[in-house]
Design an enzyme around this catalytic site. Structure first.
Site, PDB file in Angstrom:
ATOM      1  CG  ASP A  37      -2.279   1.055   1.281  1.00  0.00           C
ATOM      2  OD1 ASP A  37      -3.293   0.251   0.795  1.00  0.00           O
ATOM      3  OD2 ASP A  37      -1.996   1.955   1.137  1.00  0.00           O
ATOM      4  CB  ILE A  38       0.712   4.786  -1.020  1.00  0.00           C
ATOM      5  CG1 ILE A  38       1.255   5.757  -1.604  1.00  0.00           C
ATOM      6  CG2 ILE A  38      -0.678   5.395  -0.482  1.00  0.00           C
ATOM      7  CD1 ILE A  38       1.221   6.642  -2.708  1.00  0.00           C
ATOM      8  CE1 TYR A 145     -14.672   3.981  -7.272  1.00  0.00           C
ATOM      9  CE2 TYR A 145     -16.713   3.728  -7.287  1.00  0.00           C
ATOM     10  CZ  TYR A 145     -15.629   3.066  -7.161  1.00  0.00           C
ATOM     11  OH  TYR A 145     -15.591   1.951  -6.462  1.00  0.00           O
ATOM     12  CE  LYS A 149     -13.423   1.253  -9.530  1.00  0.00           C
ATOM     13  NZ  LYS A 149     -12.146   0.518  -8.917  1.00  0.00           N
TER      14      LYS A 149
HETATM   15  P1  NAD Z   1     -10.040   1.849   0.218  1.00  0.00           P
HETATM   16  O1  NAD Z   1     -10.244   3.289   0.079  1.00  0.00           O
HETATM   17  O2  NAD Z   1     -10.514   1.459   1.514  1.00  0.00           O
HETATM   18  O3  NAD Z   1      -8.667   1.431   0.188  1.00  0.00           O
HETATM   19  C1  NAD Z   1      -7.888   1.716  -0.860  1.00  0.00           C
HETATM   20  C2  NAD Z   1      -6.340   1.788  -0.620  1.00  0.00           C
HETATM   21  O4  NAD Z   1      -5.528   1.930  -1.726  1.00  0.00           O
HETATM   22  C3  NAD Z   1      -6.086   2.420   0.520  1.00  0.00           C
HETATM   23  O5  NAD Z   1      -5.447   1.611   1.727  1.00  0.00           O
HETATM   24  C4  NAD Z   1      -5.006   3.466   0.064  1.00  0.00           C
HETATM   25  O6  NAD Z   1      -4.087   3.829   1.001  1.00  0.00           O
HETATM   26  C5  NAD Z   1      -4.454   2.627  -1.075  1.00  0.00           C
HETATM   27  N1  NAD Z   1      -3.772   3.677  -2.015  1.00  0.00           N
HETATM   28  C6  NAD Z   1      -4.214   4.938  -2.471  1.00  0.00           C
HETATM   29  N2  NAD Z   1      -3.485   5.257  -3.267  1.00  0.00           N
HETATM   30  C7  NAD Z   1      -2.562   4.297  -3.502  1.00  0.00           C
HETATM   31  C8  NAD Z   1      -1.449   4.282  -4.327  1.00  0.00           C
HETATM   32  N3  NAD Z   1      -0.922   5.334  -5.298  1.00  0.00           N
HETATM   33  N4  NAD Z   1      -0.587   3.330  -4.267  1.00  0.00           N
HETATM   34  C9  NAD Z   1      -0.744   2.173  -3.437  1.00  0.00           C
HETATM   35  N5  NAD Z   1      -1.653   2.274  -2.886  1.00  0.00           N
HETATM   36  C10 NAD Z   1      -2.835   3.228  -2.926  1.00  0.00           C
HETATM   37  O7  NAD Z   1     -10.885   1.158  -0.793  1.00  0.00           O
HETATM   38  P2  NAD Z   1     -11.688  -0.304  -0.882  1.00  0.00           P
HETATM   39  O8  NAD Z   1     -13.089  -0.085  -0.330  1.00  0.00           O
HETATM   40  O9  NAD Z   1     -10.838  -1.455  -0.251  1.00  0.00           O
HETATM   41  O10 NAD Z   1     -11.973  -0.471  -2.354  1.00  0.00           O
HETATM   42  C11 NAD Z   1     -10.883  -1.335  -3.137  1.00  0.00           C
HETATM   43  C12 NAD Z   1     -11.125  -1.371  -4.670  1.00  0.00           C
HETATM   44  O11 NAD Z   1     -12.535  -2.080  -4.446  1.00  0.00           O
HETATM   45  C13 NAD Z   1     -11.329  -0.228  -5.284  1.00  0.00           C
HETATM   46  O12 NAD Z   1     -10.919  -0.270  -6.623  1.00  0.00           O
HETATM   47  C14 NAD Z   1     -12.900   0.178  -5.130  1.00  0.00           C
HETATM   48  O13 NAD Z   1     -13.157   1.100  -6.345  1.00  0.00           O
HETATM   49  C15 NAD Z   1     -13.312  -1.183  -5.534  1.00  0.00           C
HETATM   50  N6  NAD Z   1     -14.903  -1.053  -4.990  1.00  0.00           N
HETATM   51  C16 NAD Z   1     -15.109  -0.915  -3.698  1.00  0.00           C
HETATM   52  C17 NAD Z   1     -16.261  -1.000  -3.123  1.00  0.00           C
HETATM   53  C18 NAD Z   1     -16.669  -0.817  -1.563  1.00  0.00           C
HETATM   54  O14 NAD Z   1     -17.873  -0.785  -1.351  1.00  0.00           O
HETATM   55  N7  NAD Z   1     -15.594  -0.566  -0.701  1.00  0.00           N
HETATM   56  C19 NAD Z   1     -17.366  -1.143  -4.024  1.00  0.00           C
HETATM   57  C20 NAD Z   1     -17.194  -1.264  -5.175  1.00  0.00           C
HETATM   58  C21 NAD Z   1     -15.800  -1.427  -5.756  1.00  0.00           C
END
Ligand code: NAD
Length: 316
Positions: A37-38, A145, A149
């Site tokens: 992660d970042i 967003y 996507k």
């Molecule tokens: P989140 O925001 O909880 O986690 C994203 C993570 O990415 C964070 O820990 C952040 O620190 C990390 N990040 C940000 N920029 C970064 C970079 N440049 N390099 C490396 N890491 C980086 O998101 P999530 O809810 O865990 O979602 C994960 C995926 O699932 C995403 O693509 C999101 O669009 C998709 N998604 C999530 C949901 C939901 O309900 N949570 C629904 C549909 C789709």
């Protein structure tokens, strides 16, 4: 084959990535799964395995880690989510697209074999059918967003067709889990409400009471990722992203399902800018392609989810 390969999760500190990391480690062994992660996770020890800090927008950083640890499968979970993306459109576009290009290009350049990338119900827009939205239909997303996507889905399909990349994807609905906190999406209310109920505090909901959205329990979502990734490549017919369904409910229904456990629980509805995002999305999903192609079947209905959430949050 995948049993012997190394798995790298990008965005492993997030809501889904943290749970996925734990489950992949249970399945394939701690040494086969690299979390990254970042930002450095707070409770790294709880994940019990290797963590590397990587910016997913840097191709060179990704390539170094992939080569160093002999990674064959990358799960790209790093992204900016719907509510945050409305506030930072160009940052969201840069992160969501450049990280995806990097991972697809790692596969194209022969460094990795398999890619998992999550899409979202946000690919649909106001002109898409609201009820049981089909796999293929009119898609005119009106959010930053959703635009990223839908573009990502087209790039996944393109890389599969043009370069034979084995990329697999799911259109997640709103995800609800007790293990991690949500990261700035429009369905976050459905996690936050549980924390308030268990803490015996009133809840202020940022969506209106009758806003129905597709939702899913985290256990089902993680199982879907693992089952999709374990399916024989020949069976994967959809290379953009699969519709994935489980639940559909409104804030009012969720609130009422908590009342038997918390009879004094109070809710107030104060819709904000996220209401408009929610109204642009479908209410329920037709996931027959996923059911037919790789036998997708959700296991958690609303009651089972509520009981499991409350049990785990009380013990947390
Ligand atoms: P989140 O925001 O909880 O986690 C994203 C993570 O990415 C964070 O820990 C952040 O620190 C990390 N990040 C940000 N920029 C970064 C970079 N440049 N390099 C490396 N890491 C980086 O998101 P999530 O809810 O865990 O979602 C994960 C995926 O699932 C995403 O693509 C999101 O669009 C998709 N998604 C999530 C949901 C939901 O309900 N949570 C629904 C549909 C789709």
């Amino acid at each position: 084959m995948r049993q012997n390969s190394k798995h790298l999760i990008l965005g492993a500190s997030g809501q889904i990535g943290s749970v996925l990391t734990t489950e992949l480690r249970k399945k394939y062994g701690a040494s086969a799964v690299i979390a990254s992660d970042i930002k450095i996770p707070k409770k790294e020890s709880s994940q019990m395995g290797l963590f590397v800090q990587i910016d997913a927008t840097s191709y060179d950083a990704l390539q170094n880690v992939v080569q160093k640890y002999n990674v064959s499968t990358v799960y790209l979970m790093a992204a900016m989510l719907s509510a945050n993306a409305e506030n930072y459109p160009s940052k969201a576009w840069d992160l969501n697209m450049s990280s995806l290009f990097n991972v697809l290009n790692l596969a194209k350049d022969g460094f990795i074999k398999y890619v998992f990338w999550p899409s979202s119900i946000a690919v649909f827009g106001p002109s898409s059918p609201k009820i049981n939205v089909p796999q293929s239909t009119i898609m005119e997303p009106t959010t930053v967003y959703g635009i990223s996507k839908l573009s990502g889905e087209r790039w996944c399909a393109y890389y599969n067709k043009k370069y034979g990349i084995d990329v697999r994807s799911l259109r997640f609905p709103g995800l609800i889990g007790w293990q991690s906190s949500p990261g700035g999406g429009t369905t976050d209310y459905a996690v936050d409400i549980f924390y308030k109920a268990v803490a015996h505090q009133p809840f202020e909901c940022f969506l209106a009471e009758n806003t129905a959205l597709p939702m899913m329990y985290m256990d089902d979502a993680i199982r879907a990722v693992i089952e999709l990734m374990e399916t024989d490549s020949k069976k994967i017919k959809v290379r953009s992203s699969y519709n994935l369904g489980a639940l559909s409910f409104t804030p009012k229904t969720l609130y009422e399902s908590l009342l038997p456990l918390f009879p004094n629980f109070e809710i107030k509805y104060t819709p904000d800018f996220r209401q408009e995002i929610a109204e642009s999305w479908p209410e329920s999903i037709d996931d027959s392609s996923a059911r037919n192609d790789w036998d997708w079947q959700p296991q958690f209905d609303l009651k089972r989810m509520v009981d499991d959430m409350c049990y785990n949050l009380r013990n947390k």
